[in-house]
Design a protein around this motif. Structure first.
Motif, PDB file in Angstrom:
ATOM      1  N   SER A 199       0.737  -4.521  10.070  1.00  8.02           N
ATOM      2  CA  SER A 199       1.406  -4.354   8.780  1.00  8.02           C
ATOM      3  C   SER A 199       2.794  -3.755   8.956  1.00  8.02           C
ATOM      4  O   SER A 199       3.762  -4.194   8.321  1.00  8.02           O
ATOM      5  CB  SER A 199       0.559  -3.464   7.870  1.00  8.02           C
ATOM      6  OG  SER A 199       1.208  -3.228   6.641  1.00  8.02           O
ATOM      7  N   GLN A 200       2.897  -2.764   9.822  1.00  4.48           N
ATOM      8  CA  GLN A 200       4.188  -2.123  10.066  1.00  4.48           C
ATOM      9  C   GLN A 200       5.167  -3.072  10.749  1.00  4.48           C
ATOM     10  O   GLN A 200       6.347  -3.125  10.401  1.00  4.48           O
ATOM     11  CB  GLN A 200       3.987  -0.858  10.899  1.00  4.48           C
ATOM     12  CG  GLN A 200       3.238   0.238  10.154  1.00  4.48           C
ATOM     13  CD  GLN A 200       2.827   1.394  11.044  1.00  4.48           C
ATOM     14  OE1 GLN A 200       2.895   1.313  12.289  1.00  4.48           O
ATOM     15  NE2 GLN A 200       2.384   2.492  10.438  1.00  4.48           N
ATOM     16  N   ALA A 201       4.657  -3.833  11.715  1.00  2.00           N
ATOM     17  CA  ALA A 201       5.524  -4.750  12.463  1.00  2.00           C
ATOM     18  C   ALA A 201       5.965  -5.932  11.608  1.00  2.00           C
ATOM     19  O   ALA A 201       7.111  -6.388  11.704  1.00  2.00           O
ATOM     20  CB  ALA A 201       4.787  -5.250  13.702  1.00  2.00           C
ATOM     21  N   ALA A 202       5.052  -6.441  10.769  1.00  2.00           N
ATOM     22  CA  ALA A 202       5.324  -7.654   9.987  1.00  2.00           C
ATOM     23  C   ALA A 202       5.860  -7.353   8.594  1.00  2.00           C
ATOM     24  O   ALA A 202       6.292  -8.262   7.893  1.00  2.00           O
ATOM     25  CB  ALA A 202       4.052  -8.487   9.868  1.00  2.00           C
ATOM     26  N   PRO A 225      -1.812  -0.973   4.347  1.00  2.00           N
ATOM     27  CA  PRO A 225      -3.001  -0.455   5.034  1.00  2.00           C
ATOM     28  C   PRO A 225      -3.780   0.561   4.209  1.00  2.00           C
ATOM     29  O   PRO A 225      -4.990   0.717   4.399  1.00  2.00           O
ATOM     30  CB  PRO A 225      -2.423   0.190   6.299  1.00  2.00           C
ATOM     31  CG  PRO A 225      -1.101  -0.470   6.512  1.00  2.00           C
ATOM     32  CD  PRO A 225      -0.583  -0.787   5.136  1.00  2.00           C
ATOM     33  N   SER A 226      -3.102   1.249   3.277  1.00  2.00           N
ATOM     34  CA  SER A 226      -3.793   2.262   2.476  1.00  2.00           C
ATOM     35  C   SER A 226      -4.864   1.645   1.577  1.00  2.00           C
ATOM     36  O   SER A 226      -5.845   2.309   1.226  1.00  2.00           O
ATOM     37  CB  SER A 226      -2.796   3.070   1.639  1.00  2.00           C
ATOM     38  OG  SER A 226      -2.227   2.282   0.607  1.00  2.00           O
ATOM     39  N   VAL A 227      -4.695   0.377   1.211  1.00  2.00           N
ATOM     40  CA  VAL A 227      -5.709  -0.299   0.397  1.00  2.00           C
ATOM     41  C   VAL A 227      -7.008  -0.419   1.192  1.00  2.00           C
ATOM     42  O   VAL A 227      -8.099  -0.101   0.703  1.00  2.00           O
ATOM     43  CB  VAL A 227      -5.225  -1.692  -0.056  1.00  2.00           C
ATOM     44  CG1 VAL A 227      -6.352  -2.455  -0.745  1.00  2.00           C
ATOM     45  CG2 VAL A 227      -4.029  -1.559  -0.996  1.00  2.00           C
ATOM     46  N   LEU A 228      -6.890  -0.862   2.444  1.00  2.00           N
ATOM     47  CA  LEU A 228      -8.067  -0.996   3.304  1.00  2.00           C
ATOM     48  C   LEU A 228      -8.657   0.367   3.633  1.00  2.00           C
ATOM     49  O   LEU A 228      -9.877   0.537   3.664  1.00  2.00           O
ATOM     50  CB  LEU A 228      -7.708  -1.747   4.595  1.00  2.00           C
ATOM     51  CG  LEU A 228      -7.615  -3.275   4.494  1.00  2.00           C
ATOM     52  CD1 LEU A 228      -6.397  -3.724   3.686  1.00  2.00           C
ATOM     53  CD2 LEU A 228      -7.564  -3.910   5.885  1.00  2.00           C
ATOM     54  N   ARG A 229      -7.765   1.350   3.873  1.00  6.42           N
ATOM     55  CA  ARG A 229      -8.224   2.706   4.170  1.00  6.42           C
ATOM     56  C   ARG A 229      -9.033   3.271   3.006  1.00  6.42           C
ATOM     57  O   ARG A 229     -10.094   3.872   3.192  1.00  6.42           O
ATOM     58  CB  ARG A 229      -7.015   3.587   4.463  1.00  6.42           C
ATOM     59  CG  ARG A 229      -7.283   5.069   4.733  1.00  6.42           C
ATOM     60  CD  ARG A 229      -7.957   5.290   6.061  1.00  6.42           C
ATOM     61  NE  ARG A 229      -9.402   5.392   5.951  1.00  6.42           N
ATOM     62  CZ  ARG A 229     -10.216   5.442   6.994  1.00  6.42           C
ATOM     63  NH1 ARG A 229      -9.744   5.357   8.214  1.00  6.42           N
ATOM     64  NH2 ARG A 229     -11.509   5.539   6.817  1.00  6.42           N
ATOM     65  N   ASN A 230      -8.532   3.080   1.800  1.00  5.47           N
ATOM     66  CA  ASN A 230      -9.221   3.584   0.608  1.00  5.47           C
ATOM     67  C   ASN A 230     -10.572   2.903   0.415  1.00  5.47           C
ATOM     68  O   ASN A 230     -11.558   3.548   0.036  1.00  5.47           O
ATOM     69  CB  ASN A 230      -8.351   3.392  -0.634  1.00  5.47           C
ATOM     70  CG  ASN A 230      -7.132   4.295  -0.654  1.00  5.47           C
ATOM     71  OD1 ASN A 230      -7.099   5.307   0.044  1.00  5.47           O
ATOM     72  ND2 ASN A 230      -6.126   3.933  -1.430  1.00  5.47           N
ATOM     73  N   GLN A 231     -10.625   1.584   0.684  1.00  8.85           N
ATOM     74  CA  GLN A 231     -11.883   0.868   0.537  1.00  8.85           C
ATOM     75  C   GLN A 231     -12.915   1.361   1.550  1.00  8.85           C
ATOM     76  O   GLN A 231     -14.089   1.542   1.212  1.00  8.85           O
ATOM     77  CB  GLN A 231     -11.657  -0.640   0.689  1.00  8.85           C
ATOM     78  CG  GLN A 231     -10.884  -1.248  -0.478  1.00  8.85           C
ATOM     79  CD  GLN A 231     -10.700  -2.743  -0.332  1.00  8.85           C
ATOM     80  OE1 GLN A 231     -10.698  -3.283   0.770  1.00  8.85           O
ATOM     81  NE2 GLN A 231     -10.524  -3.430  -1.451  1.00  8.85           N
ATOM     82  N   PHE A 246      -3.820 -11.951  14.180  1.00  8.42           N
ATOM     83  CA  PHE A 246      -5.234 -12.324  14.361  1.00  8.42           C
ATOM     84  C   PHE A 246      -6.180 -11.120  14.291  1.00  8.42           C
ATOM     85  O   PHE A 246      -7.176 -11.174  13.558  1.00  8.42           O
ATOM     86  CB  PHE A 246      -5.403 -13.118  15.649  1.00  8.42           C
ATOM     87  CG  PHE A 246      -4.693 -14.452  15.613  1.00  8.42           C
ATOM     88  CD1 PHE A 246      -5.183 -15.488  14.839  1.00  8.42           C
ATOM     89  CD2 PHE A 246      -3.519 -14.642  16.314  1.00  8.42           C
ATOM     90  CE1 PHE A 246      -4.527 -16.720  14.781  1.00  8.42           C
ATOM     91  CE2 PHE A 246      -2.845 -15.864  16.261  1.00  8.42           C
ATOM     92  CZ  PHE A 246      -3.348 -16.900  15.482  1.00  8.42           C
ATOM     93  N   PRO A 247      -5.912 -10.027  15.019  1.00  8.48           N
ATOM     94  CA  PRO A 247      -6.777  -8.857  14.825  1.00  8.48           C
ATOM     95  C   PRO A 247      -6.665  -8.279  13.419  1.00  8.48           C
ATOM     96  O   PRO A 247      -7.648  -7.748  12.889  1.00  8.48           O
ATOM     97  CB  PRO A 247      -6.308  -7.863  15.890  1.00  8.48           C
ATOM     98  CG  PRO A 247      -5.006  -8.367  16.375  1.00  8.48           C
ATOM     99  CD  PRO A 247      -4.995  -9.835  16.153  1.00  8.48           C
ATOM    100  N   ALA A 248      -5.489  -8.402  12.791  1.00 13.31           N
ATOM    101  CA  ALA A 248      -5.339  -7.934  11.407  1.00 13.31           C
ATOM    102  C   ALA A 248      -6.221  -8.757  10.474  1.00 13.31           C
ATOM    103  O   ALA A 248      -6.881  -8.216   9.571  1.00 13.31           O
ATOM    104  CB  ALA A 248      -3.878  -8.022  10.975  1.00 13.31           C
TER     105      ALA A 248
END
Length: 208
Positions: free
Chosen positions: A34-37, A42-48, A89-91
């Motif tokens: 996310s940072q590179a692209a 990421p906070s959305v996924l973290r919160n979930q 891909f890992p993302a």
């Protein structure tokens, strides 16, 4: 390289905790992408993921609209063809794993929980394959000229023996065995999370 753990032998609580712990190891891969692209939050996924952990704590009465969370997650999911570097891909695997877990809580299907295990393992496998492919290019060419082993089999063997893959399989087995015997409470969640984050690395070896 897929793991074949008997998820049907675990309770839904144990299966959920297993998946949450694996996602802790995968989430840094999404953050780095996310940072590179400059894509996604990421906070959305973290919160979930935090919400899912909280659901496992019986002292908290957490209500979760899974359909709404799936919709939020879909907005954070990258399209591989829109990016020209490996990190997508890992993302994508992180998003798919979190999606599988959310859907598993709706369907109660052990195969949905098993998908999280598979996606984590596949992320590691594909990462190692890419690292090895260029390294082996010249050697493989020589081997084929000499009538030696098929390059696909050479790479498959190297992936299986690679330290990252050995670590991935050992982590999943250790986590599974721990949760199978552990009480279903908040302390077990803390222990599971600490177990997978002990090295301070994502499943791809990225520093957290």
């Amino acid at each position: 390289m897929a793991m074949h753990l008997p998820f049907a032998k675990l309770s839904q609580w144990q299966q959920t905790a297993f998946c949450c712990a694996l996602l802790e190891r995968m989430l840094p891969n999404y953050t780095m992408f996310s940072q590179a692209a400059e894509f996604g939050d990421p906070s959305v996924l973290r919160n979930q993921l935090d919400l899912l952990w909280q659901r496992l704590d019986s002292s908290q009465k957490i209500k979760m609209n899974i359909d709404a969370q799936l919709e939020k997650l879909e907005q954070q999911t990258p399209e591989p063809q829109a990016f020209d570097f490996f990190g997508v891909f890992p993302a994508l695997d992180v998003c798919m794993a979190l999606m599988s877990l959310l859907q598993a809580l709706q369907s109660k299907d052990p195969q949905e929980f098993a998908s999280v295990s598979r996606l984590s393992t596949n992320s590691v496998s594909y990462y190692i394959e890419l690292m090895l492919a260029e390294e082996f290019a010249d050697e493989v060419g020589d081997d084929l000229d000499d009538g030696q082993e098929d390059p696909t089999e050479l790479i498959r063997q190297q992936v299986k023996q690679h330290p990252l893959m050995v670590w991935e399989r050992a982590t999943q087995n250790e986590l599974f065995d721990f949760l199978k015997q552990a009480p279903e409470n908040k302390n077990t969640c803390k222990q599971a999370k600490a177990m997978v984050l002990e090295e301070g690395l994502s499943n791809l070896g990225i520093e957290i």
